[in-house]
Design an enzyme around this catalytic site. Sequence first.
Site, PDB file in Angstrom:
ATOM      1  N   HIS A   1       0.804  -1.224   0.000  1.00 44.77           N
ATOM      2  CA  HIS A   1       0.000   0.000   0.000  1.00 44.77           C
ATOM      3  C   HIS A   1       0.833   1.268   0.000  1.00 44.77           C
ATOM      4  O   HIS A   1       0.292   2.347   0.237  1.00 44.77           O
ATOM      5  CB  HIS A   1      -0.933   0.029   1.215  1.00 44.77           C
ATOM      6  CG  HIS A   1      -2.115  -0.875   1.110  1.00 44.77           C
ATOM      7  ND1 HIS A   1      -3.243  -0.566   0.378  1.00 44.77           N
ATOM      8  CD2 HIS A   1      -2.339  -2.106   1.635  1.00 44.77           C
ATOM      9  CE1 HIS A   1      -4.112  -1.556   0.475  1.00 44.77           C
ATOM     10  NE2 HIS A   1      -3.597  -2.495   1.228  1.00 44.77           N
TER      11      HIS A   1
ATOM     12  N   LYS B   1      -8.578  13.549   4.158  1.00 44.30           N
ATOM     13  CA  LYS B   1      -7.699  12.381   4.177  1.00 44.30           C
ATOM     14  C   LYS B   1      -6.646  12.575   5.267  1.00 44.30           C
ATOM     15  O   LYS B   1      -6.503  13.669   5.823  1.00 44.30           O
ATOM     16  CB  LYS B   1      -7.026  12.183   2.822  1.00 44.30           C
ATOM     17  CG  LYS B   1      -6.301  13.396   2.291  1.00 44.30           C
ATOM     18  CD  LYS B   1      -5.747  13.138   0.897  1.00 44.30           C
ATOM     19  CE  LYS B   1      -6.843  13.178  -0.159  1.00 44.30           C
ATOM     20  NZ  LYS B   1      -7.029  11.940  -0.868  1.00 44.30           N
ATOM     21  N   ARG B   2      -5.956  11.511   5.567  1.00 41.67           N
ATOM     22  CA  ARG B   2      -4.878  11.555   6.547  1.00 41.67           C
ATOM     23  C   ARG B   2      -3.887  12.664   6.193  1.00 41.67           C
ATOM     24  O   ARG B   2      -3.558  12.852   5.026  1.00 41.67           O
ATOM     25  CB  ARG B   2      -4.176  10.189   6.563  1.00 41.67           C
ATOM     26  CG  ARG B   2      -2.985  10.069   7.471  1.00 41.67           C
ATOM     27  CD  ARG B   2      -2.554   8.605   7.562  1.00 41.67           C
ATOM     28  NE  ARG B   2      -2.269   8.026   6.255  1.00 41.67           N
ATOM     29  CZ  ARG B   2      -1.061   8.003   5.693  1.00 41.67           C
ATOM     30  NH1 ARG B   2      -0.023   8.553   6.309  1.00 41.67           N
ATOM     31  NH2 ARG B   2      -0.867   7.424   4.512  1.00 41.67           N
TER      32      ARG B   2
ATOM     33  N   LYS C   1       0.519  13.886   0.566  1.00 44.05           N
ATOM     34  CA  LYS C   1      -0.859  14.134   0.144  1.00 44.05           C
ATOM     35  C   LYS C   1      -1.091  15.609  -0.161  1.00 44.05           C
ATOM     36  O   LYS C   1      -2.097  15.983  -0.739  1.00 44.05           O
ATOM     37  CB  LYS C   1      -1.830  13.624   1.208  1.00 44.05           C
ATOM     38  CG  LYS C   1      -1.797  12.095   1.349  1.00 44.05           C
ATOM     39  CD  LYS C   1      -2.740  11.608   2.424  1.00 44.05           C
ATOM     40  CE  LYS C   1      -2.669  10.099   2.604  1.00 44.05           C
ATOM     41  NZ  LYS C   1      -3.219   9.332   1.476  1.00 44.05           N
TER      42      LYS C   1
ATOM     43  N   THR D   1      -8.913   5.877  -2.009  1.00 45.41           N
ATOM     44  CA  THR D   1     -10.295   5.434  -2.194  1.00 45.41           C
ATOM     45  C   THR D   1     -11.275   6.576  -1.954  1.00 45.41           C
ATOM     46  O   THR D   1     -12.419   6.509  -2.387  1.00 45.41           O
ATOM     47  CB  THR D   1     -10.652   4.257  -1.258  1.00 45.41           C
ATOM     48  OG1 THR D   1     -10.336   4.616   0.097  1.00 45.41           O
ATOM     49  CG2 THR D   1      -9.871   3.011  -1.647  1.00 45.41           C
TER      50      THR D   1
ATOM     51  N   LYS E   1     -15.093   7.421  -3.667  1.00 50.89           N
ATOM     52  CA  LYS E   1     -16.318   7.743  -2.927  1.00 50.89           C
ATOM     53  C   LYS E   1     -16.891   9.077  -3.385  1.00 50.89           C
ATOM     54  O   LYS E   1     -18.111   9.222  -3.564  1.00 50.89           O
ATOM     55  CB  LYS E   1     -16.014   7.783  -1.429  1.00 50.89           C
ATOM     56  CG  LYS E   1     -15.561   6.466  -0.850  1.00 50.89           C
ATOM     57  CD  LYS E   1     -14.862   6.640   0.490  1.00 50.89           C
ATOM     58  CE  LYS E   1     -14.117   5.382   0.872  1.00 50.89           C
ATOM     59  NZ  LYS E   1     -13.193   5.593   1.996  1.00 50.89           N
TER      60      LYS E   1
END
Length: 826
Positions: free
Chosen positions: A372, A563-564, A569, A671, A675
């Site tokens: 991952h 998100k985290r 990111k 993901t 969504k």
Amino acid sequence: MSTDTPRAVRKTKAEDNTLRMDIAKLKEDFTRHLRYTLAITERDTTPLVNYMAFSLAIRDRLVDAWMKTLDAYSEQNPRELYYLSLEFLIGRLLSNNVTNLGLEKICEEALKNRKFNWAATKDYEVDAGLGNGGLGRLAACFLDSLSTLDIPSMGYGLRYDYGIFKQKIVRGMQVEEPDNWLANGYPWEFKRPEHEVYVQFGGEVQVQMVDGRQEWHWIPAGRVKGIPYDVPIVGYGATSVNTLRLWSAAADNEFDLEDFNQGSYVDAVQSKVLAENLTKVLYPNDNIDQGKELRLRQQYFFVACTLQDILRRHRRRGNTIAQLPDKAFLQLNDTHPTLVIPELMRILLDEEHMEWEDAWHITTSCVGYTNHTILPEALEKWSVSLFGKLLPRHLQIIFEINGRFLQSVSTRYPNDKARLARMSIIQESPFKAVRMANLAIVGAKRVNGVAKIHSDILKKVIFKDFADIWPYKFMNVTNGITQRRWLLNSNPRLAALITSKIGPAWITNLYKLSDLLEYQDDEEFMQEFHAIKEENKVKLAKVILETTGVEVDPKSIFDVQIKRLHEYKRQLLLTLYIIMLYNRLIENPDYDMYPHTFIFSGKSAPGYATAKLIIRLIHSVAEAVNTHPTVSQKLKVVFLPDYRVSLAEQIIPAANVSEQISLAGTEASGTGNMKLMLNGALTLGTMDGANVEIHDAVGDDNIFIFGLRAEEVAAKRPSYNPKDIYYADAEIKKVIDTISNNVFSILEPGLYAPLVRNLIDFGDYYMLLADLRSYADAQEKVDALYRDQKTWDKKALTNVAFSGKFSSDRTIREYCDLIWNVVPWR
């Protein structure tokens, strides 16, 4: 007169009678649980009591299907999939279970005319503290699809007392508080003390000669007890109900009466405290040595409990140990469960007394590894000294695995010491460590990435040496999400609209959503589609006001990054763009932009100082923006604290723009992008992770792509100097200078200097400045398109229509066909 009409009437009456009976029975069971399970009269109920009693009444309705599923597995003895994950972010189960059981209407009617209703009851549930981010949510989606598709399977994880943490924001700073999600009990779990197991740690290894062969004996220094708790996972339609088994740690000897009687009250319970620490929290802070040791203990406890349980179930069905590869497949969700490999080898060698070759064949035939992460620093390593201290026998086995493996590599590539060093399971410098990803690759039958670009990078870059030897071992299975949770349950009005037009088949076959394309020119349908999004935005605006005190305009563009918190990111990239807009509006209050609301949510790891500083900067920028009399008319910034599944279910249906802006080549899949797409948001993103496949599905015109491609990042990195951009682009320079000049930290000068240094002086590793201008240009396109609401809505519908590929049902079918070789039981 036709007989069809009376027959239809009789059928309708029969259905009505059945519905009334179901409602009456649910009311009866609710009352029974109040009285006989909770021992409370209806006069004395509280919201908690109502929730618990109603959940137990719903639980009763899935137990029969659960028992039927388990009985079928015992009778049929099928090949079974065991999914091992340290995270299962299952969220709230009451509403999800009711949806999958098809009981929504019955629940609404059963609670009508009471002082509490169905909506209030389901919203009372707290999120299960069993995960943190995408890894855990993916695992939860997989469980839903495995049950819906009737796949013989079982999930294994840990029952954390406090989850990861509850995020509070105090003066703009993340503060971690315990997430005591089990404080009031959990109605969905069943304790299974009859299947408790023991796990050993430490000690030494002794060797003895028995019948001319060496036998190794691990003499442990101590042991703890693993107690399983089972959570039933109901599939849609309740044709199958699988099990999530969660392990809780307890002391072998919880209370030393002798110490207590001698006045050593702390010593009397010391073993209990130390043992229970194993499952207190998810991901203990590993910035300190004690945290590292606790993490390794936690991971071994998890796999040791799980393997004992799998082998017990295997033998109970009359199977021999040699049949394990025919009857079981263990999928490792990232490297956390990789200790399964040496632990299974230890059992086969030391307890089953197998020869090495036979034990290795069994182990490598029934283990799969899902990677991952692309980031090298995120690939787990454990120091050899710590490993030897906690798991001395396993370290011996790992050394033997590594020695045999390197011998085979050396035979194939003689005199290539550099290759041997890269591929070795043991890292030699700067300190000796066990590389868990290398161990997982060597010991697994299959290794898969979770998006096409991610899998390509694994094969061509990160694990190229291994792929050169075992090209057949590497494959791609793109992640997916369950539409039952993320559309049917979380966006019920949109789900109802879709079903009214194309029928309910999409609930179990998401490719059916492509039929919605027929309605792009249906004015009535598109008006309703638009109205649903606007209604969801009004609801979210209310949540924002109640949570943060900030009033936002539901008519503005809702642009979300949820998100985290991590540098790759690039929440900081979005923050830099917001500062760019802020500067434009300060210079020219009449600057033409469509009103925009930027919505952040996400947690940083407790020890991740840079990510926590980014959270603080977001809040500082938000305060400056939201309190400015003219800027705030066109721009708002909010950070919703304590990101979790139930909060995501409120944000995602209301989003217009989905921020997926990681540096190309760093995000495995994502993901959240799926969504948001499913709920009609348009993606603004780089060609990274699953964004690539979303782009391929919807086409150039229905997504906003910006920034460097992965190959461009690799080519640019050796010569990249962010100062070149800083000095060449005056607007970008002003953004950085606004931070440096303490505009957002007047009372704490220099507070955000570390972020500026990372961007300017330390190389801007995640290339924010390299992509910022391209990102700003993409945002201009978002602004222009949103002004043409009808065109925007058509593109939003196109995204919904092409979401079919991103169902976890498709993902699970691919795993079954390509890796697991598991088929439905019915």
